[in-house]
Design an enzyme around this catalytic site. Structure first.
Site, PDB file in Angstrom:
ATOM      1  N   ASN A 113      21.313 101.621   3.223  1.00 45.07           N
ATOM      2  CA  ASN A 113      20.136 102.506   3.262  1.00 45.07           C
ATOM      3  C   ASN A 113      20.377 103.913   2.688  1.00 45.07           C
ATOM      4  O   ASN A 113      19.753 104.887   3.085  1.00 45.07           O
ATOM      5  CB  ASN A 113      19.550 102.565   4.679  1.00 45.07           C
ATOM      6  CG  ASN A 113      20.492 103.192   5.670  1.00 45.07           C
ATOM      7  OD1 ASN A 113      21.620 103.523   5.344  1.00 45.07           O
ATOM      8  ND2 ASN A 113      20.023 103.384   6.887  1.00 45.07           N
ATOM      9  N   HIS A 116      22.826 108.971   5.184  1.00 43.17           N
ATOM     10  CA  HIS A 116      22.952 109.204   6.630  1.00 43.17           C
ATOM     11  C   HIS A 116      22.495 110.623   6.936  1.00 43.17           C
ATOM     12  O   HIS A 116      22.688 111.529   6.119  1.00 43.17           O
ATOM     13  CB  HIS A 116      24.413 109.047   7.063  1.00 43.17           C
ATOM     14  CG  HIS A 116      24.678 109.568   8.437  1.00 43.17           C
ATOM     15  ND1 HIS A 116      24.438 108.828   9.567  1.00 43.17           N
ATOM     16  CD2 HIS A 116      25.119 110.782   8.870  1.00 43.17           C
ATOM     17  CE1 HIS A 116      24.737 109.558  10.644  1.00 43.17           C
ATOM     18  NE2 HIS A 116      25.149 110.755  10.241  1.00 43.17           N
TER      19      HIS A 116
HETATM   20  P1  CMP Z   1      22.935 105.804   9.732  1.00 37.91           P
HETATM   21  O1  CMP Z   1      21.853 106.824   9.775  1.00 37.91           O
HETATM   22  O2  CMP Z   1      24.073 106.052   8.843  1.00 37.91           O
HETATM   23  O3  CMP Z   1      23.494 105.568  11.218  1.00 37.91           O
HETATM   24  C1  CMP Z   1      23.972 104.332  11.678  1.00 37.91           C
HETATM   25  C2  CMP Z   1      23.804 103.254  10.680  1.00 37.91           C
HETATM   26  O4  CMP Z   1      23.916 101.944  11.179  1.00 37.91           O
HETATM   27  C3  CMP Z   1      22.386 103.310  10.122  1.00 37.91           C
HETATM   28  O5  CMP Z   1      22.271 104.419   9.296  1.00 37.91           O
HETATM   29  C4  CMP Z   1      22.273 101.957   9.455  1.00 37.91           C
HETATM   30  O6  CMP Z   1      22.781 101.976   8.136  1.00 37.91           O
HETATM   31  C5  CMP Z   1      23.160 101.111  10.337  1.00 37.91           C
HETATM   32  N1  CMP Z   1      22.323 100.266  11.177  1.00 37.91           N
HETATM   33  C6  CMP Z   1      21.605 100.630  12.236  1.00 37.91           C
HETATM   34  N2  CMP Z   1      20.963  99.564  12.755  1.00 37.91           N
HETATM   35  C7  CMP Z   1      21.310  98.518  11.977  1.00 37.91           C
HETATM   36  C8  CMP Z   1      20.978  97.162  11.996  1.00 37.91           C
HETATM   37  N3  CMP Z   1      20.174  96.656  12.940  1.00 37.91           N
HETATM   38  N4  CMP Z   1      21.490  96.373  11.048  1.00 37.91           N
HETATM   39  C9  CMP Z   1      22.341  96.885  10.114  1.00 37.91           C
HETATM   40  N5  CMP Z   1      22.688  98.185  10.060  1.00 37.91           N
HETATM   41  C10 CMP Z   1      22.167  98.985  10.978  1.00 37.91           C
END
Ligand code: CMP
Length: 141
Positions: A113, A116
């Site tokens: 995604n 962060h």
């Molecule tokens: P980030 O904001 O970096 O903080 C934690 C990360 O975990 C989040 O972005 C996502 O990239 C990842 N994440 C959170 N929930 C899920 C999920 N259900 N499946 C896969 N990745 C997740």
């Protein structure tokens, strides 16, 4: 009052040559870049950063993803920076993110995604110290 937050441009952002576009968008939203570096996380440094998610089903794939290419941690400054950055990047799942947000524009999935952002001022301070020394955080603005 001006506040600081931590962002990380993730491996997909670096791999797809999107760092310039994302930084441009952040600057257009009024963030100042206080510190920035490009590094390759190890399983230990990525795992330590996401320690709070240890034990969750997505933890191992998250650590693997965060180590697959270089990342760009940045310290950003703005009024209400923590909440503002979360607004600008959009929901964790790009399918749920608002139009015009970084994740809506560029992210592929909840796991991959693009970016962060710290989720609170307390965590912003902890996360900033995880990547930057005091010497790298001299106030410019
Ligand atoms: P980030 O904001 O970096 O903080 C934690 C990360 O975990 C989040 O972005 C996502 O990239 C990842 N994440 C959170 N929930 C899920 C999920 N259900 N499946 C896969 N990745 C997740």
């Amino acid at each position: 009052m001006k506040e600081r937050t931590l962002t990380i441009l993730k491996p997909d952002c670096v791999k797809d040559n999107l760092i310039g576009k994302v930084i441009d968008l952040l600057l257009a939203e009024g963030f100042k870049v206080c510190a920035m570096k490009m590094i390759k996380l190890t399983p230990e440094t990525a795992g330590g950063f996401y320690e709070v998610h240890k034990g969750k089903p997505f933890y191992d794939s998250l650590v693997e993803f965060m180590t697959e290419n270089r990342v760009v941690p940045m310290v950003l400054e703005k009024e209400n920076a923590v909440a503002e950055l979360r607004r600008v990047i959009g929901a964790t799942d790009p399918a749920e993110a608002e139009e015009g947000t970084v994740r809506k524009l560029y992210a592929e999935s909840k796991g991959r995604n693009i970016i962060h952002a710290s989720d609170s001022p307390e965590n912003a301070s902890i996360e900033i110290s995880y990547f930057f020394s005091q010497a790298e955080l001299i106030s410019n603005y």
